[in-house]
Write an enzyme that holds these catalytic residues in place. Structure first.
Site, PDB file in Angstrom:
ATOM      1  N   THR A   1       0.879  -1.230  -0.082  1.00  0.00           N
ATOM      2  CA  THR A   1      -0.075  -0.183   0.065  1.00  0.00           C
ATOM      3  C   THR A   1       0.873   1.284  -0.032  1.00  0.00           C
ATOM      4  O   THR A   1       2.093   1.237   0.429  1.00  0.00           O
ATOM      5  CB  THR A   1      -1.060  -0.084   1.217  1.00  0.00           C
ATOM      6  OG1 THR A   1      -1.725   1.308   1.429  1.00  0.00           O
ATOM      7  CG2 THR A   1      -0.050  -0.222   2.721  1.00  0.00           C
ATOM      8  N   ASP A   2       0.292   2.469  -0.403  1.00  0.00           N
ATOM      9  CA  ASP A   2       0.794   3.584  -0.359  1.00  0.00           C
ATOM     10  C   ASP A   2       0.840   4.272   0.982  1.00  0.00           C
ATOM     11  O   ASP A   2       1.874   4.978   1.534  1.00  0.00           O
ATOM     12  CB  ASP A   2       0.391   4.686  -1.549  1.00  0.00           C
ATOM     13  CG  ASP A   2      -0.944   4.990  -1.067  1.00  0.00           C
ATOM     14  OD1 ASP A   2      -1.680   4.279  -0.070  1.00  0.00           O
ATOM     15  OD2 ASP A   2      -1.835   5.905  -1.589  1.00  0.00           O
ATOM     16  N   GLU A   3       0.129   3.600   1.886  1.00  0.00           N
ATOM     17  CA  GLU A   3       0.069   4.280   3.105  1.00  0.00           C
ATOM     18  C   GLU A   3       1.445   4.086   3.996  1.00  0.00           C
ATOM     19  O   GLU A   3       1.713   4.405   5.162  1.00  0.00           O
ATOM     20  CB  GLU A   3      -0.962   3.482   4.036  1.00  0.00           C
ATOM     21  CG  GLU A   3      -2.421   3.694   3.487  1.00  0.00           C
ATOM     22  CD  GLU A   3      -3.325   3.610   4.380  1.00  0.00           C
ATOM     23  OE1 GLU A   3      -3.319   3.480   5.431  1.00  0.00           O
ATOM     24  OE2 GLU A   3      -4.804   3.501   4.002  1.00  0.00           O
TER      25      GLU A   3
ATOM     26  N   TYR B   1      -2.155  -0.186  11.018  1.00  0.00           N
ATOM     27  CA  TYR B   1      -2.373  -0.898   9.714  1.00  0.00           C
ATOM     28  C   TYR B   1      -1.003  -0.609   8.761  1.00  0.00           C
ATOM     29  O   TYR B   1      -0.517  -1.511   8.382  1.00  0.00           O
ATOM     30  CB  TYR B   1      -3.568  -0.737   8.939  1.00  0.00           C
ATOM     31  CG  TYR B   1      -3.509  -0.863   7.607  1.00  0.00           C
ATOM     32  CD1 TYR B   1      -3.717  -2.223   7.205  1.00  0.00           C
ATOM     33  CD2 TYR B   1      -3.313   0.036   6.453  1.00  0.00           C
ATOM     34  CE1 TYR B   1      -3.650  -2.655   5.805  1.00  0.00           C
ATOM     35  CE2 TYR B   1      -3.079  -0.273   5.104  1.00  0.00           C
ATOM     36  CZ  TYR B   1      -3.486  -1.713   4.843  1.00  0.00           C
ATOM     37  OH  TYR B   1      -3.374  -2.041   3.408  1.00  0.00           O
TER      38      TYR B   1
ATOM     39  N   LYS C   1       1.812  -3.132   7.465  1.00  0.00           N
ATOM     40  CA  LYS C   1       2.416  -3.139   6.013  1.00  0.00           C
ATOM     41  C   LYS C   1       3.601  -2.787   5.577  1.00  0.00           C
ATOM     42  O   LYS C   1       4.586  -3.495   5.029  1.00  0.00           O
ATOM     43  CB  LYS C   1       1.391  -2.531   4.939  1.00  0.00           C
ATOM     44  CG  LYS C   1      -0.178  -3.088   5.128  1.00  0.00           C
ATOM     45  CD  LYS C   1      -0.310  -4.337   4.543  1.00  0.00           C
ATOM     46  CE  LYS C   1       0.195  -4.395   2.844  1.00  0.00           C
ATOM     47  NZ  LYS C   1      -0.042  -5.943   2.554  1.00  0.00           N
TER      48      LYS C   1
HETATM   49  P1  NAD Z   1      -9.631  -7.462   1.788  1.00  0.00           P
HETATM   50  O1  NAD Z   1      -9.523  -7.013   3.420  1.00  0.00           O
HETATM   51  O2  NAD Z   1     -10.974  -7.200   1.027  1.00  0.00           O
HETATM   52  O3  NAD Z   1      -9.354  -8.916   1.618  1.00  0.00           O
HETATM   53  C1  NAD Z   1      -8.389  -9.498   2.506  1.00  0.00           C
HETATM   54  C2  NAD Z   1      -8.249 -10.883   2.244  1.00  0.00           C
HETATM   55  O4  NAD Z   1      -7.269 -11.765   2.960  1.00  0.00           O
HETATM   56  C3  NAD Z   1      -9.685 -11.625   2.749  1.00  0.00           C
HETATM   57  O5  NAD Z   1     -10.350 -12.699   1.587  1.00  0.00           O
HETATM   58  C4  NAD Z   1      -9.200 -12.452   3.724  1.00  0.00           C
HETATM   59  O6  NAD Z   1     -10.158 -13.654   4.006  1.00  0.00           O
HETATM   60  C5  NAD Z   1      -7.923 -12.881   3.571  1.00  0.00           C
HETATM   61  N1  NAD Z   1      -7.172 -13.156   4.865  1.00  0.00           N
HETATM   62  C6  NAD Z   1      -6.890 -12.156   5.907  1.00  0.00           C
HETATM   63  N2  NAD Z   1      -6.154 -12.897   6.730  1.00  0.00           N
HETATM   64  C7  NAD Z   1      -5.809 -13.845   6.305  1.00  0.00           C
HETATM   65  C8  NAD Z   1      -4.941 -14.873   6.989  1.00  0.00           C
HETATM   66  N3  NAD Z   1      -4.318 -14.908   8.053  1.00  0.00           N
HETATM   67  N4  NAD Z   1      -4.770 -16.193   6.139  1.00  0.00           N
HETATM   68  C9  NAD Z   1      -5.199 -16.171   4.727  1.00  0.00           C
HETATM   69  N5  NAD Z   1      -6.026 -15.196   4.226  1.00  0.00           N
HETATM   70  C10 NAD Z   1      -6.105 -14.065   4.996  1.00  0.00           C
HETATM   71  O7  NAD Z   1      -8.317  -6.553   1.466  1.00  0.00           O
HETATM   72  P2  NAD Z   1      -7.921  -5.773   0.000  1.00  0.00           P
HETATM   73  O8  NAD Z   1      -8.454  -4.569  -0.055  1.00  0.00           O
HETATM   74  O9  NAD Z   1      -8.480  -6.760  -1.101  1.00  0.00           O
HETATM   75  O10 NAD Z   1      -6.329  -5.712   0.107  1.00  0.00           O
HETATM   76  C11 NAD Z   1      -6.014  -6.727  -0.240  1.00  0.00           C
HETATM   77  C12 NAD Z   1      -4.402  -6.375  -0.236  1.00  0.00           C
HETATM   78  O11 NAD Z   1      -4.032  -5.120  -1.091  1.00  0.00           O
HETATM   79  C13 NAD Z   1      -3.794  -6.169   1.127  1.00  0.00           C
HETATM   80  O12 NAD Z   1      -2.705  -6.748   1.197  1.00  0.00           O
HETATM   81  C14 NAD Z   1      -3.792  -4.574   1.040  1.00  0.00           C
HETATM   82  O13 NAD Z   1      -2.967  -4.192   2.362  1.00  0.00           O
HETATM   83  C15 NAD Z   1      -3.360  -4.337  -0.458  1.00  0.00           C
HETATM   84  N6  NAD Z   1      -3.993  -2.965  -0.572  1.00  0.00           N
HETATM   85  C16 NAD Z   1      -5.183  -2.716  -0.646  1.00  0.00           C
HETATM   86  C17 NAD Z   1      -5.628  -1.387  -1.395  1.00  0.00           C
HETATM   87  C18 NAD Z   1      -7.241  -1.127  -1.175  1.00  0.00           C
HETATM   88  O14 NAD Z   1      -7.548  -0.028  -1.367  1.00  0.00           O
HETATM   89  N7  NAD Z   1      -8.041  -2.007  -0.871  1.00  0.00           N
HETATM   90  C19 NAD Z   1      -4.897  -0.609  -1.851  1.00  0.00           C
HETATM   91  C20 NAD Z   1      -3.317  -0.774  -1.867  1.00  0.00           C
HETATM   92  C21 NAD Z   1      -2.950  -2.072  -1.336  1.00  0.00           C
HETATM   93  O1  DAU Z   2      -4.347   3.799   0.367  1.00  0.00           O
HETATM   94  C1  DAU Z   2      -4.283   2.558   0.412  1.00  0.00           C
HETATM   95  C2  DAU Z   2      -5.336   1.933   1.255  1.00  0.00           C
HETATM   96  O2  DAU Z   2      -6.823   2.767   1.021  1.00  0.00           O
HETATM   97  C3  DAU Z   2      -5.043   0.482   1.662  1.00  0.00           C
HETATM   98  O3  DAU Z   2      -3.967   0.295   1.751  1.00  0.00           O
HETATM   99  C4  DAU Z   2      -6.122   0.134   2.629  1.00  0.00           C
HETATM  100  O4  DAU Z   2      -6.322  -1.352   2.923  1.00  0.00           O
HETATM  101  C5  DAU Z   2      -7.508   0.621   2.350  1.00  0.00           C
HETATM  102  O5  DAU Z   2      -8.276   0.385   3.211  1.00  0.00           O
HETATM  103  C6  DAU Z   2      -7.570   2.223   2.113  1.00  0.00           C
HETATM  104  O6  DAU Z   2      -7.221   2.786   3.245  1.00  0.00           O
HETATM  105  P1  DAU Z   2      -8.155   4.307   3.548  1.00  0.00           P
HETATM  106  O7  DAU Z   2      -8.048   4.498   5.109  1.00  0.00           O
HETATM  107  O8  DAU Z   2      -7.732   5.399   2.829  1.00  0.00           O
HETATM  108  O9  DAU Z   2      -9.664   3.784   3.238  1.00  0.00           O
HETATM  109  P2  DAU Z   2     -11.042   3.953   3.763  1.00  0.00           P
HETATM  110  O10 DAU Z   2     -12.094   3.548   2.639  1.00  0.00           O
HETATM  111  O11 DAU Z   2     -11.269   3.459   5.055  1.00  0.00           O
HETATM  112  O12 DAU Z   2     -10.939   5.617   3.975  1.00  0.00           O
HETATM  113  C7  DAU Z   2     -11.158   6.711   2.986  1.00  0.00           C
HETATM  114  C8  DAU Z   2     -11.018   7.813   3.440  1.00  0.00           C
HETATM  115  O13 DAU Z   2     -12.270   8.179   3.853  1.00  0.00           O
HETATM  116  C9  DAU Z   2     -10.208   8.182   4.504  1.00  0.00           C
HETATM  117  O14 DAU Z   2      -9.827   9.496   4.718  1.00  0.00           O
HETATM  118  C10 DAU Z   2     -11.187   8.052   5.702  1.00  0.00           C
HETATM  119  C11 DAU Z   2     -12.322   8.426   5.215  1.00  0.00           C
HETATM  120  N1  DAU Z   2     -13.773   7.902   5.798  1.00  0.00           N
HETATM  121  C12 DAU Z   2     -13.677   6.324   5.791  1.00  0.00           C
HETATM  122  C13 DAU Z   2     -14.663   5.974   6.218  1.00  0.00           C
HETATM  123  C14 DAU Z   2     -14.990   4.366   6.339  1.00  0.00           C
HETATM  124  C15 DAU Z   2     -14.805   8.676   6.157  1.00  0.00           C
HETATM  125  O15 DAU Z   2     -14.759   9.796   6.271  1.00  0.00           O
HETATM  126  N2  DAU Z   2     -16.083   8.102   6.758  1.00  0.00           N
HETATM  127  C16 DAU Z   2     -15.864   6.620   6.759  1.00  0.00           C
HETATM  128  O16 DAU Z   2     -17.117   6.065   7.189  1.00  0.00           O
END
Ligand code: NAD
Ligand code: DAU
Length: 351
Positions: free
Chosen positions: A132-134, A157, A161
């Protein structure tokens, strides 16, 4: 059939993982895709109904924290490559309880690295770590994250990561494990669990519920369509350089409040509501602790070296996303019953 590669995709039942599994199962019939997932609250086999009977797809229920589960998958399926997406992924949950994030994101990643190192003898392997970019922390009003930006994680989180990224890098430098890494900005699209901003707002607008915007809604995220992220993983996995990391982003920055207004207007049109109706649901709530102000990715390395670019405009991607949620009531029913209700009450009542 003798498969050319047997790829362990961890977290393949989650949001991004299910899009990646679908892409690889269809595009590469000569690869076997082994989806290894614990099926936590975020993992859902409903996300993969359209590939579950494909001859090159296998599901294995397992926990990356369990060394015996991971070893058994490698032994049984002769794993040649790993694309590692399994993680605890929600920042708000990490603030409530960091330990699951340490276990899955750090210990689980090290288990996978260690097992890959023990099993792989030749050089024809790839361990692709999806991150992630975080990990880079928070930007001010100017600038972008590049691959050289120092890590500065702020939430539990992002700390977990960043730690996993460091371990992946350590296994490359110390043992020569053939790793690649990608760090992506915020994804949106279908099958996104409605704890995250965009799907949560879509469902609440549809159901006339308050739209909880944290703080003043001025925080900025760089949104990328999930299909473009998994295309980037495909390109990096196949053509990226071993030992390198690549930033992935949409050049698409939005303040949260502007994004919520945009969604309200789009959904008023789709639901036949008078313009301005849904915006009345916006409710400012207590800010997230340690809320990162701004994320923005410079993806020029990926674009210039590997020729990747986002494929669709945000408005188009958001249109498709909203339509998917409006058309998939059964999926929504299943993921929002039970534990989700408890989560929602704990997170948002009295906030
Ligand atoms: P998600 O939470 O939707 O899915 C996570 C998956 O991992 C689920 O299917 C869960 O069952 C599985 N999992 C969790 N713990 C586990 C374990 N101990 N063993 C096996 N499986 C397990 O997550 P996502 O949003 O699809 O993100 C996927 C990856 O991409 C993550 O590594 C996240 O950090 C990264 N990422 C997400 C975003 C985003 O915007 N969602 C952006 C950048 C990077
Ligand atoms: O940048 C990549 C990341 O983006 C991933 O690594 C994470 O897995 C993914 O969850 C996401 O993180 P964020 O914290 O940016 O996403 P989220 O959707 O939780 O929140 C987006 C923005 O919206 C953040 O500034 C918080 C705000 N927010 C979120 C929720 C859930 C609200 O204002 N209200 C809300 O109810």
């Amino acid at each position: 059939m003798e498969f050319k590669k047997r790829i362990l995709v961890t977290g393949g039942a989650g949001f991004i993982g299910s899009h990646l599994v679908r892409l690889f199962v269809h595009k590469y019939p000569d690869y076997q895709i082994i989806n290894f997932d614990k099926l936590t609250y975020a993992g859902n086999l409903e996300n993969l109904r359209d590939v579950e009977n494909a001859p090159n797809y296998i599901f294995v229920k397992g926990d990356i924290v369990s060394i015996s589960d991971v070893k058994a998958a490698f032994e049984t399926h002769g794993i040649t490559d790993v694309i590692h997406l399994a993680a605890e992924s929600h920042v708000d949950r990490s603030i409530e309880g960091p330990m699951d994030f340490v276990l899955t994101n750090v210990v689980g990643t090290v288990n996978l690295l260690q097992t890959s190192k023990d099993f792989w003898k030749g050089s024809e392997h790839v361990f692709h770590h999806v991150s992630t970019d975080e990990v880079y922390g928070s930007l001010g009003e100017e600038g972008f994250f590049t691959e050289k930006t120092p890590f500065d994680p702020r939430s539990p989180y992002s700390a977990s990561k960043a730690s996993s990224d460091h371990f992946v890098s350590a296994f490359y430098h110390t043992y020569g494990l053939p790793i690649k890494m990608s760090n992506c900005s915020n994804n949106y699209g279908s099958h996104h669990f409605p704890e995250k901003l965009i799907p949560l707002m879509i469902l609440n607008i549809q159901n006339n519920k308050p739209l909880p915007v944290y703080g003043k809604g001025e925080n900025i995220r760089d949104w990328l369509w999930v299909e473009d992220h998994v295309r980037a993983i495909d390109v990096i996995f196949h053509t990226g350089t071993i030992g390198e990391s690549y930033n992935v982003g949409g050049l698409n920055e939005w303040t949260n409040i502007d994004l919520v207004h945009f969604l309200c207007r789009m959904m008023d049109d789709k639901l036949g509501r008078e313009n301005g109706t849904s915006e009345k649901l916006i409710t400012y709530v207590t800010d997230r602790k340690g809320h990162d102000l701004r994320y923005a990715i410079d993806a020029s390395k990926l674009e210039n070296e590997l020729g990747w670019k986002p494929s669709i405009a945000f408005e188009e991607g958001l249109n498709r996303t909203v339509d998917w949620y409006l058309e998939n009531k059964d999926w929504i029913e299943k993921v929002t019953s039970g534990a989700y209700q408890t989560y929602y009450t704990n997170m948002y009542s009295d906030r």
